[in-house]
Write an enzyme that holds these catalytic residues in place. Structure first.
Site, PDB file in Angstrom:
ATOM      1  N   SER A 240       0.987  -1.115   0.058  1.00 18.64           N
ATOM      2  CA  SER A 240      -0.055   0.117   0.208  1.00 18.64           C
ATOM      3  C   SER A 240       0.692   1.195   0.003  1.00 18.64           C
ATOM      4  CB  SER A 240      -0.995  -0.011   1.167  1.00 18.64           C
ATOM      5  OG  SER A 240      -0.163   0.527   2.237  1.00 18.64           O
ATOM      6  N   LYS A 241       0.321   2.447  -0.762  1.00 21.27           N
ATOM      7  CA  LYS A 241       0.894   3.706  -0.607  1.00 21.27           C
ATOM      8  C   LYS A 241       1.463   4.200   1.043  1.00 21.27           C
ATOM      9  CE  LYS A 241       1.361   8.324  -2.207  1.00 21.27           C
ATOM     10  NZ  LYS A 241       1.045   9.027  -3.417  1.00 21.27           N
ATOM     11  N   ARG A 242       0.406   3.812   1.656  1.00 20.41           N
ATOM     12  CA  ARG A 242       0.488   4.416   3.131  1.00 20.41           C
ATOM     13  C   ARG A 242       1.920   3.612   3.739  1.00 20.41           C
ATOM     14  NH1 ARG A 242      -1.178   2.681   7.850  1.00 20.41           N
ATOM     15  NH2 ARG A 242      -2.252   0.923   6.525  1.00 20.41           N
TER      16      ARG A 242
END
Ligand code: GLU
Length: 479
Positions: A240-242
């Site tokens: 995930s980008k997070r």
């Protein structure tokens, strides 16, 4: 005719997982002589962004695996609504007027929420009356409730799949604002666009049971389904980008200097490998070897280097790219390197004109040590500009006792030799070293540093001929 679709939602940038799904769809369809549809899943109007659509289109175009048709699902909305109405009319769907949205799907004691009985059992007359009186409602699919029945299908990757009706809730088809849900839009468009195979991530398996019910409710034969293994980060969590930052963004790989084919090759190995375990594969080789049935059932891990910087991508990806960079016909490499040099501000038009032959020949040598296109603008800077730095180890090689004076003498001699080819340069360097009673390595390393600012690179004698006599002599003196 095999027809697949890739259905990205324009609500974020194109990430590695989406690109991998596209690549697998493309390889599958093309290896079957079929067609690929890019179907933009823009049904959630409030969440779409222009920037995201651009990131998806640019990222996919960069992969250089062309699609045959492009569709925007929001444009097909009337067809989705029509299908919901057909399902209502046939009794496969019903209106749910439950007001308290918070409580509507509240679970009973321990059991998952399946439906609101008062709504599911409401007579057609009452339902129609309340709807025409303007009461807001959601349209839900009426999942069969005969026990112990369920939905079964044979997944192209996961093989036999089954889910009991008792584990499938009466999912929504139209929201209370009249917007079609993903389930409805996706299934109706799969039907109308004659999709034969739906290939998507394993996180969609639960949806697939619903889509099969929905399509059967519409009287259509569902397509075949294949669910791809999930991509995990090195920490074992879903990409995930997070958590994983720019490392999951396709544009990061492009900006770092990946070749499309190098990146596609890397993606192709995330959850698949050819039977003979080859790793470096051209697109044609991937097409020849790809079998959807050989896709792995276990999660694939995207490895990153140690840190969290954007450049800290899987070293395997970088290695693969280097392999392609060296293997492809050098003429095909030229436009890619042009792009890298433009980004580095090093491109001059003569490289595509009067000096094109020189440029191509230089690339043929320079690429032997490069893994990423961007390195042509950094590590190879001295070949394209006189303005370069002499760094670290190269600087130390130049600083060695007496080296600068020796290079001056070398420059004088090289100015006088007849031909300026590798053999002559080598003979001059070795001859000078012998005359001075020093090791040739001292001169070789010193000239490489003076000529390129780098401690390593193509053969030092070749470096002279790539640069040409004038530049070489000038740099020896300048050092
Ligand atoms: N927009 C959905 C997604 O990106 C599409 C899923 C599908 O392929 O049906 O997850």
């Amino acid at each position: 005719m095999v027809r697949v679709r890739f259905a990205p939602s324009p609500t974020g940038f194109l990430h590695i997982g989406g690109a991998r799904t596209y690549v697998f769809n493309w390889l599958f369809a093309r290896s079957e002589g079929g067609q690929v549809l890019l179907r933009v899943d823009d049904t959630d109007v409030g969440r779409n962004t222009e920037a995201s659509l651009r990131s998806i289109m640019d990222g996919l175009a960069w992969l250089d695996l062309p699609w045959d048709e492009r569709h925007f699902q929001s444009e097909r909305r009337p067809l989705h609504v029509q299908a919901a109405e057909a399902l209502l009319a046939s009794g496969n769907a019903y209106r749910d007027f439950t007001k308290d949205l918070g409580r509507r799907e509240e679970a009973g004691a321990g059991a998952p929420w399946l439906f609101n009985p008062g709504m599911r059992e409401m007579s057609a007359e009452e339902s129609a009356r309340r709807a025409s009186a303007g009461e807001p409602f959601v349209v839900r699919f009426r999942v069969p409730r005969e026990l112990p029945g369920g939905v079964a299908f044979r997944d192209l990757v996961l093989r036999k799949q089954f889910r009991r009706y008792a584990d499938i809730e009466d999912f929504a088809l139209l929201r209370s604002n009249g917007q079609p849900t993903y389930h409805l839009a996706s299934s109706v468009d799969d039907r109308d666009l004659q999709i034969t195979h739906v290939i998507r991530g394993q996180d969609h398996v639960a949806n697939t049971f619903k889509h099969i019910l929905l399509l059967k409710g519409l009287g259509s034969a569902p397509p075949r389904f294949g669910h791809l293994p999930l991509l995990l980060g090195p920490d074992g969590s879903k990409l995930s980008k997070r958590r994983h930052g720019a490392l999951v963004s396709v544009s990061n790989y492009r900006d770092m200097g990946f070749l499309p084919v190098g990146f596609v090759n890397y993606l192709s190995l995330l959850g698949w490998s050819p039977k003979d375990n080859r790793e470096v594969l051209s697109v044609d080789a991937m097409l020849a070897a790809f079998r959807i049935g050989n896709v792995l059932r276990t999660n694939a891990t995207v490895r990153f280097g140690s840190g969290r910087q954007a450049s800290d991508v899987d070293p395997k990806a970088v290695w693969l790219n280097g392999q392609h960079l060296r293997k492809m016909p050098v003429e095909e490499l030229v436009p890619h390197v042009e792009g890298a040099l433009r980004s580095a501000g090093l491109w001059t038009d003569d490289l595509g004109g009067s000096r094109k032959e020189w440029f191509v020949a230089a690339l043929a040598d320079l690429r032997s040590r490069m893994n990423l296109l961007s390195e042509f603008g950094t590590r190879c800077r001295a070949y394209f500009s006189d303005d370069f730095e002499v760094q670290g180890k190269a600087r130390a090689n130049l600083a060695k006792d007496g080296v600068k004076a020796m290079l001056r003498t070398l420059a004088d001699r090289l100015e006088l030799v007849g031909a300026f080819d590798e053999a002559t340069v080598e003979a001059e360097i070795r001859g000078l070293a012998a005359d001075l009673g020093v090791k040739a390595g001292l001169l070789i390393n010193g000239s490489r540093a003076a000529l390129t600012g780098q401690p390593v690179g193509p053969s030092a004698f070749r470096v002279f001929t790539i640069l040409g006599r004038d530049r070489a002599v000038r740099r020896l003196r300048a050092a």
